[in-house]
Design a protein around this motif. Sequence first.
Motif, PDB file in Angstrom:
ATOM      1  N   SER A 192      -1.923 -18.519   9.813  1.00 26.98           N
ATOM      2  CA  SER A 192      -0.796 -18.380   8.889  1.00 26.98           C
ATOM      3  C   SER A 192      -1.188 -17.568   7.661  1.00 26.98           C
ATOM      4  N   THR A 193      -2.375 -17.796   7.151  1.00 24.83           N
ATOM      5  CA  THR A 193      -2.848 -17.047   5.984  1.00 24.83           C
ATOM      6  C   THR A 193      -3.008 -15.569   6.323  1.00 24.83           C
ATOM      7  N   ALA A 194      -3.578 -15.273   7.479  1.00 24.05           N
ATOM      8  CA  ALA A 194      -3.761 -13.880   7.884  1.00 24.05           C
ATOM      9  C   ALA A 194      -2.413 -13.195   8.086  1.00 24.05           C
ATOM     10  N   ALA A 195      -1.466 -13.891   8.685  1.00 26.95           N
ATOM     11  CA  ALA A 195      -0.131 -13.315   8.886  1.00 26.95           C
ATOM     12  C   ALA A 195       0.555 -13.057   7.549  1.00 26.95           C
ATOM     13  N   ALA A 196       0.383 -13.955   6.600  1.00 25.22           N
ATOM     14  CA  ALA A 196       0.980 -13.762   5.274  1.00 25.22           C
ATOM     15  C   ALA A 196       0.362 -12.558   4.571  1.00 25.22           C
ATOM     16  N   ARG A 197      -0.938 -12.351   4.750  1.00 26.76           N
ATOM     17  CA  ARG A 197      -1.593 -11.189   4.130  1.00 26.76           C
ATOM     18  C   ARG A 197      -1.082  -9.880   4.725  1.00 26.76           C
ATOM     19  N   VAL A 198      -0.937  -9.835   6.044  1.00 25.38           N
ATOM     20  CA  VAL A 198      -0.431  -8.618   6.689  1.00 25.38           C
ATOM     21  C   VAL A 198       1.012  -8.372   6.266  1.00 25.38           C
ATOM     22  N   ALA A 199       1.813  -9.426   6.189  1.00 25.51           N
ATOM     23  CA  ALA A 199       3.208  -9.275   5.760  1.00 25.51           C
ATOM     24  C   ALA A 199       3.278  -8.758   4.326  1.00 25.51           C
ATOM     25  N   ALA A 200       2.405  -9.247   3.458  1.00 23.12           N
ATOM     26  CA  ALA A 200       2.375  -8.759   2.076  1.00 23.12           C
ATOM     27  C   ALA A 200       1.972  -7.292   2.028  1.00 23.12           C
ATOM     28  N   CYS A 201       1.051  -6.900   2.878  1.00 23.55           N
ATOM     29  CA  CYS A 201       0.633  -5.495   2.940  1.00 23.55           C
ATOM     30  C   CYS A 201       1.788  -4.614   3.409  1.00 23.55           C
ATOM     31  N   VAL A 202       2.532  -5.072   4.400  1.00 25.29           N
ATOM     32  CA  VAL A 202       3.687  -4.307   4.891  1.00 25.29           C
ATOM     33  C   VAL A 202       4.734  -4.171   3.792  1.00 25.29           C
ATOM     34  N   ARG A 203       5.003  -5.262   3.073  1.00 27.83           N
ATOM     35  CA  ARG A 203       5.971  -5.190   1.968  1.00 27.83           C
ATOM     36  C   ARG A 203       5.496  -4.230   0.884  1.00 27.83           C
ATOM     37  N   TYR A 204       4.206  -4.256   0.575  1.00 33.63           N
ATOM     38  CA  TYR A 204       3.653  -3.362  -0.441  1.00 33.63           C
ATOM     39  C   TYR A 204       3.794  -1.901  -0.010  1.00 33.63           C
ATOM     40  N   LEU A 205       3.478  -1.608   1.246  1.00 29.84           N
ATOM     41  CA  LEU A 205       3.610  -0.234   1.735  1.00 29.84           C
ATOM     42  C   LEU A 205       5.073   0.204   1.745  1.00 29.84           C
ATOM     43  N   TYR A 206       5.968  -0.706   2.060  1.00 27.44           N
ATOM     44  CA  TYR A 206       7.394  -0.389   2.014  1.00 27.44           C
ATOM     45  C   TYR A 206       7.812  -0.043   0.586  1.00 27.44           C
ATOM     46  N   ASP A 207       7.365  -0.852  -0.367  1.00 25.06           N
ATOM     47  CA  ASP A 207       7.696  -0.582  -1.768  1.00 25.06           C
ATOM     48  C   ASP A 207       7.136   0.764  -2.219  1.00 25.06           C
ATOM     49  N   LEU A 208       5.906   1.070  -1.816  1.00 20.15           N
ATOM     50  CA  LEU A 208       5.327   2.371  -2.155  1.00 20.15           C
ATOM     51  C   LEU A 208       6.143   3.514  -1.560  1.00 20.15           C
ATOM     52  N   ALA A 209       6.559   3.349  -0.321  1.00 20.18           N
ATOM     53  CA  ALA A 209       7.332   4.396   0.347  1.00 20.18           C
ATOM     54  C   ALA A 209       8.663   4.624  -0.359  1.00 20.18           C
ATOM     55  N   VAL A 210       9.302   3.549  -0.785  1.00 22.02           N
ATOM     56  CA  VAL A 210      10.586   3.679  -1.480  1.00 22.02           C
ATOM     57  C   VAL A 210      10.383   4.311  -2.854  1.00 22.02           C
TER      58      VAL A 210
END
Length: 119
Positions: free
Chosen positions: A49-67
Motif C-alpha cells: 500500500s505504501t509503495a502504491a501510494a508513492r507511485v500514485a503521488a509521483c503520477v500526480r506530480y508529473l501530471y501537475d508538472l505537465a499541466v
Amino acid sequence: MISAMNRRGAGALDSGYTLLELAAVIAIVLILSVASVATVQSVRKADISTAAARVAACVRYLYDLAVLNNRPYRLVMDLSSGSYWGELAQDDQRCGGAALLPGEEERKFGLAAGQGAQR
C-alpha cells in the motif's frame, strides 16, 4: 514383587505427559504460528500500500508538472532495479497516440472505439 511392579507402574505414569497437556502445548504453538503469519501478511500489505501510494503521488506530480509547463512528462519504471522516476518526454519519444476509450454503447455491443453509432 507385586508392590515393586505397582511402584514401577506408578512411576512410569508420573514421568510422562497427559494427553491434555500435549493438546494444550500444540494449541499454544498453533495459535502463536497463526498470529505470526497474520502479522507478516499485514506488514507485506502495508508495504504494498505504501509503495502504491508513492507511485500514485509521483503520477500526480508529473501530471501537475505537465499541466503547469504544458510539456509531456513520463514515468519511467526500471523493474530490474526496482526504481522509478519522472522525466521530460521529448516530442519524438511519446508513447503511442491518443486513444478513445469505448463508450457505453460500444462496450454493450463489444465494438471497438469509434466503430459504434455516431453520438
